[in-house]
Design a protein around this motif. Structure first.
Motif, mmCIF file in Angstrom:
data_model
loop_
_atom_site.group_PDB
_atom_site.id
_atom_site.type_symbol
_atom_site.label_atom_id
_atom_site.label_comp_id
_atom_site.label_asym_id
_atom_site.label_seq_id
_atom_site.Cartn_x
_atom_site.Cartn_y
_atom_site.Cartn_z
ATOM 1 N N ALA A 68 -37.016 4.732 -14.604
ATOM 2 C CA ALA A 68 -38.294 5.386 -14.586
ATOM 3 C C ALA A 68 -38.336 6.677 -14.835
ATOM 4 O O ALA A 68 -39.077 7.597 -15.104
ATOM 5 N N GLY A 69 -36.934 7.269 -15.220
ATOM 6 C CA GLY A 69 -36.673 8.811 -15.412
ATOM 7 C C GLY A 69 -36.310 9.599 -14.466
ATOM 8 O O GLY A 69 -36.221 10.725 -14.460
ATOM 9 N N LEU A 70 -35.837 8.928 -13.251
ATOM 10 C CA LEU A 70 -35.404 9.761 -11.993
ATOM 11 C C LEU A 70 -33.758 9.518 -11.803
ATOM 12 O O LEU A 70 -33.324 8.458 -12.322
ATOM 13 N N PRO A 71 -33.273 10.263 -11.185
ATOM 14 C CA PRO A 71 -31.664 10.233 -10.429
ATOM 15 C C PRO A 71 -31.838 8.857 -9.793
ATOM 16 O O PRO A 71 -32.757 8.274 -9.261
ATOM 17 N N GLY A 72 -30.568 8.095 -10.086
ATOM 18 C CA GLY A 72 -30.352 6.934 -9.480
ATOM 19 C C GLY A 72 -29.831 6.709 -7.919
ATOM 20 O O GLY A 72 -29.913 5.622 -7.341
ATOM 21 N N SER A 73 -29.841 7.882 -7.268
ATOM 22 C CA SER A 73 -29.450 7.658 -5.799
ATOM 23 C C SER A 73 -30.112 9.126 -5.118
ATOM 24 O O SER A 73 -30.696 9.824 -5.722
ATOM 25 N N MET A 74 -30.224 8.988 -3.822
ATOM 26 C CA MET A 74 -31.132 9.754 -3.072
ATOM 27 C C MET A 74 -30.496 11.250 -2.992
ATOM 28 O O MET A 74 -31.199 12.178 -3.195
ATOM 29 N N GLU A 75 -28.836 11.253 -2.985
ATOM 30 C CA GLU A 75 -28.235 12.584 -3.088
ATOM 31 C C GLU A 75 -28.635 13.318 -4.636
ATOM 32 O O GLU A 75 -28.978 14.504 -4.494
#
Length: 370
Positions: A341-348
């Motif tokens: 989706a174009g976002l980092p893959g982890s919450m951190e």
């Protein structure tokens, strides 16, 4: 063309020359309820019934109904844009008729939203010169057609004329709060059409969705002016380091609802609504809760802008809702679909990226929709 031209094609020089209030552009399909059709709920006088392509409006006056229908239309457009679904038609109902909400839904409305319209009828105008002139004109029209005027019919037509054409002094701009109405309609569309509530009344803020997502659906529909205000506040909060950490924000209860006394009041109000059809809640909220609520609303606007910019997907809220409604947490969605989706893959990593984005002075878009 007004009701008199439809009923009586001749002899209308007086009425056609009168100056009526301009209610502004009417939304698609807007009209007052036709005389030859039964209103959905007979306990509410016909003069208060209006409709448009998106459903019914029960309002004190035509101008208020036009404005409410315009705001509902705007909420429908936003919902379609962000969730790629067909909104469910619904009714906006003057709160004085709230006891009829259950009957309105039973009559075919998918949802019914009680709304407190401002009072724009300062006095009884049944004997003012303008009203009397309309009454006399109607009586003359009926008499000229060879009919003996029936007093009840005459008064019904007078009420219809006044509902359709309020005095020019009544200005929609001074009697309505349209942007707040648009926000509340958007809440209804999301809860009824995307993620309904399955829990007992009073136990949660909106539907079963996380509160941030429920609120984002409503904030996405707000006017450009309201959106600009949210963005200004978001920038200020980011500069002052007052944003809620993203991990906490995505799991938090709406600050105003996160109050045991208020939740109990809402539970009691919703129980009364179930028993009686509707209940109006009046309660006090502390200054601290109001401040927390403003942060929550502003951060929701900033978070929505971030998602739209980073993903380039105007339906990202709908995509998230579909997945999370089926049992996935946000963290699980992020791990599985975040990178695509174009976002980092982890919450951190997402938290760091969002904080960096929020601190950029030109991070927010200049226009509402992305």
């Amino acid at each position: 063309m007004n009701i008199y031209y439809r009923l009586w094609p001749l002899g209308l020089a007086f009425l056609s020359s009168m100056t009526f209030a301009d209610c502004g552009p009417e939304p698609e399909g807007f009209e007052s309820w036709p005389d030859d059709e039964a209103v959905p709920v007979e306990s509410i006088p016909r003069k208060h019934w209006f409709r448009s392509a998106q459903g019914w409006v029960v309002a004190p006056s035509q101008c208020q109904a036009v404005e409410a229908a315009r705001e509902r239309e705007a909420a429908f457009e936003a919902f379609t844009h962000y969730f790629a679904r067909t909104p469910l038609d619904g009714a906006i109902v003057d709160v004085q008729h709230a006891p009829a909400l259950a009957s309105i839904r039973a009559a075919g409305s998918a949802w019914a939203l009680p709304w407190r319209f401002a009072d724009d009828t300062a006095s009884d105008n049944s004997t003012d010169p303008r009203t009397q002139a309309i009454r006399e004109q109607i009586e003359a029209q009926l008499s000229s057609a060879g009919r003996t005027p029936d007093p009840e019919q005459v008064e019904r037509l007078v009420e219809r004329a006044l509902a359709q054409h309020p005095p020019a002094a009544a200005s929609p701009a001074t009697t309505l709060e349209p942007t707040a109405l648009r926000h509340e309609v958007a809440h209804k569309l999301f809860i009824e059409g995307v993620w309904p509530s399955t829990r007992p009344g009073g136990t949660q803020y909106g539907g079963d969705a996380p509160d941030w997502l429920d609120e984002a659906a409503a904030i996405a529909a707000e006017s450009n002016e309201m959106t600009a205000g949210r963005r200004t506040e978001f920038r200020q909060l980011a500069r002052e380091g007052k944003l809620v950490s993203l991990g906490s924000y995505l799991s938090m209860t709406h600050p105003v609802f996160n109050n045991s006394d208020l939740r109990e009041l809402m539970r009691e109000a919703r129980e009364r609504a179930t028993e009686e059809g509707a209940a109006v809640l009046s309660a006090s909220v502390s200054a601290e809760q109001i401040a927390e609520g403003r942060i929550f609303y502003a951060q929701t606007r900033g978070w929505l802008d971030y998602l739209l910019q980073q993903t380039g997907n105007p339906q990202i809220l709908g995509d998230m809702a579909d997945t999370m409604r089926n049992g996935q947490s946000f963290d699980e969605w992020l791990a599985q679909a975040g990178s695509d989706a174009g976002l980092p893959g982890s919450m951190e990593a997402l938290e760091a990226a969002f904080e960096a984005w929020a601190s950029m002075p030109d991070s927010l878009p200049l226009t509402k929709n992305q």
